[in-house]
Design a protein around this motif. Structure first.
Motif, PDB file in Angstrom:
ATOM      1  N   MET A   1      53.154  34.690  34.833  1.00  0.00           N
ATOM      2  CA  MET A   1      52.921  33.642  35.825  1.00  0.00           C
ATOM      3  C   MET A   1      52.894  34.225  37.235  1.00  0.00           C
ATOM      4  O   MET A   1      52.115  33.797  38.092  1.00  0.00           O
ATOM      5  CB  MET A   1      53.995  32.568  35.716  1.00  0.00           C
ATOM      6  CG  MET A   1      53.990  31.796  34.403  1.00  0.00           C
ATOM      7  SD  MET A   1      52.453  30.907  34.118  1.00  0.00           S
ATOM      8  CE  MET A   1      52.816  30.156  32.512  1.00  0.00           C
ATOM      9  N   ALA A   2      53.764  35.205  37.480  1.00  0.00           N
ATOM     10  CA  ALA A   2      53.809  35.833  38.802  1.00  0.00           C
ATOM     11  C   ALA A   2      52.511  36.586  39.095  1.00  0.00           C
ATOM     12  O   ALA A   2      51.995  36.541  40.218  1.00  0.00           O
ATOM     13  CB  ALA A   2      55.006  36.784  38.891  1.00  0.00           C
ATOM     14  N   LEU A   3      51.977  37.271  38.081  1.00  0.00           N
ATOM     15  CA  LEU A   3      50.709  37.970  38.269  1.00  0.00           C
ATOM     16  C   LEU A   3      49.584  36.967  38.499  1.00  0.00           C
ATOM     17  O   LEU A   3      48.702  37.196  39.339  1.00  0.00           O
ATOM     18  CB  LEU A   3      50.407  38.837  37.050  1.00  0.00           C
ATOM     19  CG  LEU A   3      49.080  39.610  37.100  1.00  0.00           C
ATOM     20  CD1 LEU A   3      49.037  40.548  38.304  1.00  0.00           C
ATOM     21  CD2 LEU A   3      48.853  40.386  35.813  1.00  0.00           C
ATOM     22  N   ALA A   4      49.611  35.855  37.787  1.00  0.00           N
ATOM     23  CA  ALA A   4      48.594  34.819  37.974  1.00  0.00           C
ATOM     24  C   ALA A   4      48.630  34.280  39.403  1.00  0.00           C
ATOM     25  O   ALA A   4      47.580  34.039  40.020  1.00  0.00           O
ATOM     26  CB  ALA A   4      48.809  33.693  36.969  1.00  0.00           C
ATOM     27  N   ALA A   5      49.836  34.097  39.943  1.00  0.00           N
ATOM     28  CA  ALA A   5      49.973  33.624  41.323  1.00  0.00           C
ATOM     29  C   ALA A   5      49.402  34.652  42.306  1.00  0.00           C
ATOM     30  O   ALA A   5      48.742  34.301  43.291  1.00  0.00           O
ATOM     31  CB  ALA A   5      51.440  33.352  41.630  1.00  0.00           C
ATOM     32  N   LYS A   6      49.651  35.923  42.025  1.00  0.00           N
ATOM     33  CA  LYS A   6      49.115  36.987  42.885  1.00  0.00           C
ATOM     34  C   LYS A   6      47.596  36.980  42.865  1.00  0.00           C
ATOM     35  O   LYS A   6      46.943  37.140  43.920  1.00  0.00           O
ATOM     36  CB  LYS A   6      49.632  38.343  42.409  1.00  0.00           C
ATOM     37  CG  LYS A   6      49.073  39.518  43.196  1.00  0.00           C
ATOM     38  CD  LYS A   6      49.572  40.842  42.649  1.00  0.00           C
ATOM     39  CE  LYS A   6      48.982  42.004  43.436  1.00  0.00           C
ATOM     40  NZ  LYS A   6      49.395  43.320  42.907  1.00  0.00           N
ATOM     41  N   VAL A   7      47.006  36.787  41.704  1.00  0.00           N
ATOM     42  CA  VAL A   7      45.550  36.746  41.582  1.00  0.00           C
ATOM     43  C   VAL A   7      44.977  35.616  42.425  1.00  0.00           C
ATOM     44  O   VAL A   7      43.985  35.785  43.141  1.00  0.00           O
ATOM     45  CB  VAL A   7      45.144  36.587  40.103  1.00  0.00           C
ATOM     46  CG1 VAL A   7      43.655  36.230  39.988  1.00  0.00           C
ATOM     47  CG2 VAL A   7      45.442  37.865  39.330  1.00  0.00           C
ATOM     48  N   ARG A   8      45.607  34.450  42.354  1.00  0.00           N
ATOM     49  CA  ARG A   8      45.118  33.311  43.136  1.00  0.00           C
ATOM     50  C   ARG A   8      45.195  33.587  44.638  1.00  0.00           C
ATOM     51  O   ARG A   8      44.313  33.217  45.404  1.00  0.00           O
ATOM     52  CB  ARG A   8      45.927  32.057  42.800  1.00  0.00           C
ATOM     53  CG  ARG A   8      45.610  31.474  41.431  1.00  0.00           C
ATOM     54  CD  ARG A   8      46.198  30.087  41.315  1.00  0.00           C
ATOM     55  NE  ARG A   8      47.634  30.074  41.511  1.00  0.00           N
ATOM     56  CZ  ARG A   8      48.531  30.313  40.556  1.00  0.00           C
ATOM     57  NH1 ARG A   8      48.115  30.599  39.332  1.00  0.00           N
ATOM     58  NH2 ARG A   8      49.813  30.270  40.804  1.00  0.00           N
TER      59      ARG A   8
ATOM     60  N   LYS B   1      40.785  46.847  40.207  1.00  0.00           N
ATOM     61  CA  LYS B   1      41.674  47.699  39.403  1.00  0.00           C
ATOM     62  C   LYS B   1      43.042  47.831  40.059  1.00  0.00           C
ATOM     63  O   LYS B   1      44.087  47.659  39.410  1.00  0.00           O
ATOM     64  CB  LYS B   1      41.054  49.084  39.218  1.00  0.00           C
ATOM     65  CG  LYS B   1      39.797  49.135  38.384  1.00  0.00           C
ATOM     66  CD  LYS B   1      39.297  50.581  38.342  1.00  0.00           C
ATOM     67  CE  LYS B   1      37.943  50.690  37.689  1.00  0.00           C
ATOM     68  NZ  LYS B   1      37.451  52.093  37.717  1.00  0.00           N
ATOM     69  N   ASN B   2      43.029  48.154  41.338  1.00  0.00           N
ATOM     70  CA  ASN B   2      44.290  48.411  42.040  1.00  0.00           C
ATOM     71  C   ASN B   2      45.147  47.151  42.185  1.00  0.00           C
ATOM     72  O   ASN B   2      46.368  47.199  42.025  1.00  0.00           O
ATOM     73  CB  ASN B   2      44.009  48.998  43.421  1.00  0.00           C
ATOM     74  CG  ASN B   2      43.412  50.388  43.350  1.00  0.00           C
ATOM     75  OD1 ASN B   2      43.599  51.104  42.366  1.00  0.00           O
ATOM     76  ND2 ASN B   2      42.672  50.778  44.382  1.00  0.00           N
ATOM     77  N   ALA B   3      44.500  46.031  42.509  1.00  0.00           N
ATOM     78  CA  ALA B   3      45.258  44.809  42.807  1.00  0.00           C
ATOM     79  C   ALA B   3      45.656  44.038  41.561  1.00  0.00           C
ATOM     80  O   ALA B   3      46.738  43.444  41.515  1.00  0.00           O
ATOM     81  CB  ALA B   3      44.444  43.912  43.747  1.00  0.00           C
ATOM     82  N   PHE B   4      44.790  44.027  40.548  1.00  0.00           N
ATOM     83  CA  PHE B   4      45.007  43.149  39.403  1.00  0.00           C
ATOM     84  C   PHE B   4      45.221  43.873  38.075  1.00  0.00           C
ATOM     85  O   PHE B   4      46.162  43.567  37.338  1.00  0.00           O
ATOM     86  CB  PHE B   4      43.820  42.191  39.248  1.00  0.00           C
ATOM     87  CG  PHE B   4      43.581  41.292  40.421  1.00  0.00           C
ATOM     88  CD1 PHE B   4      44.593  41.001  41.323  1.00  0.00           C
ATOM     89  CD2 PHE B   4      42.328  40.734  40.644  1.00  0.00           C
ATOM     90  CE1 PHE B   4      44.373  40.173  42.420  1.00  0.00           C
ATOM     91  CE2 PHE B   4      42.095  39.900  41.717  1.00  0.00           C
ATOM     92  CZ  PHE B   4      43.115  39.628  42.618  1.00  0.00           C
ATOM     93  N   VAL B   5      44.346  44.844  37.770  1.00  0.00           N
ATOM     94  CA  VAL B   5      44.377  45.441  36.434  1.00  0.00           C
ATOM     95  C   VAL B   5      45.562  46.392  36.263  1.00  0.00           C
ATOM     96  O   VAL B   5      46.261  46.349  35.240  1.00  0.00           O
ATOM     97  CB  VAL B   5      43.053  46.163  36.134  1.00  0.00           C
ATOM     98  CG1 VAL B   5      43.096  46.780  34.730  1.00  0.00           C
ATOM     99  CG2 VAL B   5      41.883  45.189  36.238  1.00  0.00           C
TER     100      VAL B   5
ATOM    101  N   GLY C   1      39.948  41.358  35.921  1.00  0.00           N
ATOM    102  CA  GLY C   1      41.237  41.205  36.587  1.00  0.00           C
ATOM    103  C   GLY C   1      41.790  39.798  36.530  1.00  0.00           C
ATOM    104  O   GLY C   1      42.979  39.590  36.740  1.00  0.00           O
ATOM    105  N   GLU C   2      40.926  38.831  36.250  1.00  0.00           N
ATOM    106  CA  GLU C   2      41.343  37.437  36.131  1.00  0.00           C
ATOM    107  C   GLU C   2      41.246  36.947  34.693  1.00  0.00           C
ATOM    108  O   GLU C   2      42.145  36.268  34.196  1.00  0.00           O
ATOM    109  CB  GLU C   2      40.490  36.555  37.041  1.00  0.00           C
ATOM    110  CG  GLU C   2      40.606  36.921  38.513  1.00  0.00           C
ATOM    111  CD  GLU C   2      39.811  35.984  39.404  1.00  0.00           C
ATOM    112  OE1 GLU C   2      39.604  34.822  39.013  1.00  0.00           O
ATOM    113  OE2 GLU C   2      39.387  36.409  40.489  1.00  0.00           O
TER     114      GLU C   2
END
Length: 367
Positions: A8-15, A28-32, A114-115
């Protein structure tokens, strides 16, 4: 932090960061890489666990690279191909995965922007990657039923046999669910005709099609709400509540003291499904500090309150969801509320420490 909370925390970061990501490298750097490290649990800086730009010569294709290869027990187990976040994930992007899958020991291939993460294996033919994924993880709309299966790919509990044995069922159930979701959102003529023929005896004319397209869409939405509501009723041991789509004008962000009388229940209160889901998230967060049985909820005209020990003097959070802009009310050590705007329930996890701190404050002071 539990596996689901990290997801959930990663999902929030993606948004939060999606709008700033313009390239594949940034994706790659931010999400993957955070997905590989925080969700799957592999050290992205250890070449014995994660090999970036993995190369394996394939026939006449020399020097082609897959973005990442994840190693487990000294062998390649997972291949990952990445595209930039603003680019839709399509099977046409997986040509290198198809080739590498056949010449390595990998049984799992992941195509992602990444999403959205699409997971593939070789159900249709041995050592040949399937054309359709057996699991699709969308960080913008996480299917919680997939979390236990995803966790099997993590380093600590890696269980390839269990994943492969469940992949066939997951593949077809996932495709059916996505098909149903698409029909619920925008029903096709065949779907409308199927239901119309069972309730209407006249000819399926254009006028009837238009009328029943709207009726079928409404009926399926109400059916889903009823099913979820019934499950909540069973889980919470209380009455089911109707879901409301009504909203009132948004209020400005303010800080205000707790007033006990504000929490008195009023007649004609309507507790929504979304409020109950928010309550369950807050309850899950603060159960690290106290037993879940000590977390209570009360509805009021203007907000939904989450309390410690069912005590008006011990508010943990207020959910201001009966308006277009949703807010979560957070409390400091003086019990002053600050309303923070949120756009989805998952954003409640971003305030984990504040919620837990409120509970710790009550436990330490007794007030």
């Amino acid at each position: 932090m539990e596996f689901a909370e990290r997801l959930m925390a990663l999902a929030a970061k993606v948004r939060q960061q999606r709008a700033s990501i313009e390239t594949e490298e940034a994706t790659k750097n931010a999400f993957v890489m955070p997905f590989i490290s925080t969700i799957l649990g592999y050290d992205v800086f250890n070449p014995l666990e994660v090999v970036p730009e993995f190369t394996a010569d394939v026939g006449v294709k020399k020097g082609e690279k897959v973005d990442y290869a994840i190693m487990h027990n000294g062998e390649v187990q997972i291949l990952i191909e990445c595209k930039k976040s603003k680019e839709p994930v399509k099977i046409e992007h997986a040509s290198q995965l198809f080739r590498y899958f056949a010449v390595t020991n990998a049984r799992i291939a992941i195509l992602t922007n990444g999403e959205v993460y699409q997971f593939f294996t070789d159900l249709d033919a041995p050592n040949r990657m399937d054309a359709k994924p057996f699991l699709v993880l969308d960080l913008n709309d996480i299917d919680e039923t997939l979390i236990p299966e995803l966790q099997k790919l993590s380093k600590d509990v890696f269980d390839l046999d269990s994943i492969i044995s469940a992949a066939g069922e997951l593949k077809y159930i996932g495709q059916i669910k996505r098909t149903l979701a698409a029909q619920f959102k925008e029903p096709e003529d065949e779907w409308v005709k199927f239901f119309t023929s069972r309730v209407y005896e006249g000819a399926f004319t254009q006028r009837v099609r238009e009328q029943f397209t709207t009726l079928v869409a409404k009926a399926t939405k109400q059916f889903l709400n009823d099913q979820v509501n019934e499950r909540l009723k069973t889980a919470l041991g209380g009455p089911a509540y109707p879901h409301s789509d009504d909203a009132v004008a948004a209020a400005a962000v303010t800080s205000e003291p707790v007033v006990e009388s504000d929490l008195e229940e009023a007649e004609a209160l309507e507790t929504t499904l979304e409020e109950l889901e928010g309550y369950q998230i807050v309850r899950a967060i603060v159960c690290s500090e106290v037993k879940p049985s000590r977390i209570a909820q009360r509805d009021a005209k203007s907000y939904f309150a989450v309390l410690l020990d069912d005590n008006n003097r011990k508010p943990i959070a207020r959910l201001h969801f009966n308006r277009t802009q949703k807010y979560i009310g957070l409390f400091d050590e003086n019990k002053a509320e600050t309303r923070v705007p949120i756009n989805s329930l998952e954003e409640i996890y971003e305030h984990t420490e504040t919620l837990r701190a409120s509970v710790r404050n009550y436990l330490s002071t007794g007030n």
